[in-house]
Design a protein around this motif. Structure first.
Motif, short mmCIF file in Angstrom:
data_model
loop_
_atom_site.label_atom_id
_atom_site.label_comp_id
_atom_site.label_asym_id
_atom_site.label_seq_id
_atom_site.Cartn_x
_atom_site.Cartn_y
_atom_site.Cartn_z
N UNK A 283 0.37 -1.12 -0.08
CA UNK A 283 -0.25 -0.07 -0.04
C UNK A 283 0.79 1.04 -0.38
N UNK A 284 0.16 2.45 -0.44
CA UNK A 284 1.18 3.61 -0.67
C UNK A 284 1.58 4.56 0.65
N UNK A 285 1.79 5.10 0.75
CA UNK A 285 2.26 6.14 2.20
C UNK A 285 1.46 7.08 2.28
N UNK A 286 1.64 7.67 0.93
CA UNK A 286 0.68 8.48 0.22
C UNK A 286 0.08 8.73 -0.98
N UNK A 287 -1.31 9.58 -0.71
CA UNK A 287 -2.47 10.12 -1.13
C UNK A 287 -2.42 10.10 -2.70
N UNK B 255 7.85 5.01 -10.67
CA UNK B 255 7.31 5.85 -9.26
C UNK B 255 7.84 5.78 -8.36
N UNK B 256 8.80 6.45 -7.67
CA UNK B 256 9.90 6.57 -6.79
C UNK B 256 10.08 5.18 -6.14
N UNK C 246 6.01 3.12 -0.12
CA UNK C 246 5.23 1.65 -0.30
C UNK C 246 5.16 0.85 1.32
N UNK C 247 4.46 0.62 1.84
CA UNK C 247 4.73 -0.64 3.05
C UNK C 247 3.75 -1.88 2.13
N UNK C 248 4.72 -2.86 2.93
CA UNK C 248 4.54 -4.00 2.69
C UNK C 248 3.08 -4.69 3.20
#
Length: 124
Positions: free
Chosen positions: A64-68, A109-110, A115-117
């Motif tokens: 999941x991405x840490x930013x919106x 994409x950076x 991201x968080x696994x």
């Protein structure tokens, strides 16, 4: 009796359709190809003269991405060579694949720090 046969046929049809899916809901064939394509670009893999068949996937995990920011779903993949000498536990792969002239094109994409696994994984 006829109704029972129809019900069983419907049940088995849905069961067979479900068997082709995996818990992440991804196209595994495309994902595996993208992972091997990306692994073949690794310096150690090139230097070691490994072939595509030497690359083995250990796990694919949803992140999941840490930013919106709205981006395609990403996955962290752990792969290694058949002799275990070359490996990467943080290869980032997007669910969206761009293929040109038989080559997979990657859109950066950076860094994986964005991201968080998750625990949603497929283990090989």
């Amino acid at each position: 009796m006829r109704n029972l046969v129809v019900i069983l046929m419907v049940f088995f049809t849905f069961t067979l359709i479900g068997c082709g899916r995996n818990e992440l809901g991804i196209n595994l064939e495309k994902m595996e190809t993208a992972v091997v394509d990306k692994a073949m670009l690794d310096h150690g893999v090139k230097k070691g003269k490994y072939t595509r068949s030497d690359i083995g996937i250990v796990s694919i995990c949803k992140v999941v991405r840490k930013t919106p920011t709205k981006v395609p779903q990403h996955y962290i993949v752990h792969w290694q060579t058949s002799d275990g000498q070359e490996w990467d536990m943080e290869t980032m792969i997007m669910e969206v694949y761009n293929v040109r002239n038989g080559e997979t094109e990657y859109i950066p994409d950076g860094h994986s720090d964005y991201y968080i696994k998750t625990n949603e994984c497929i283990y090989y």
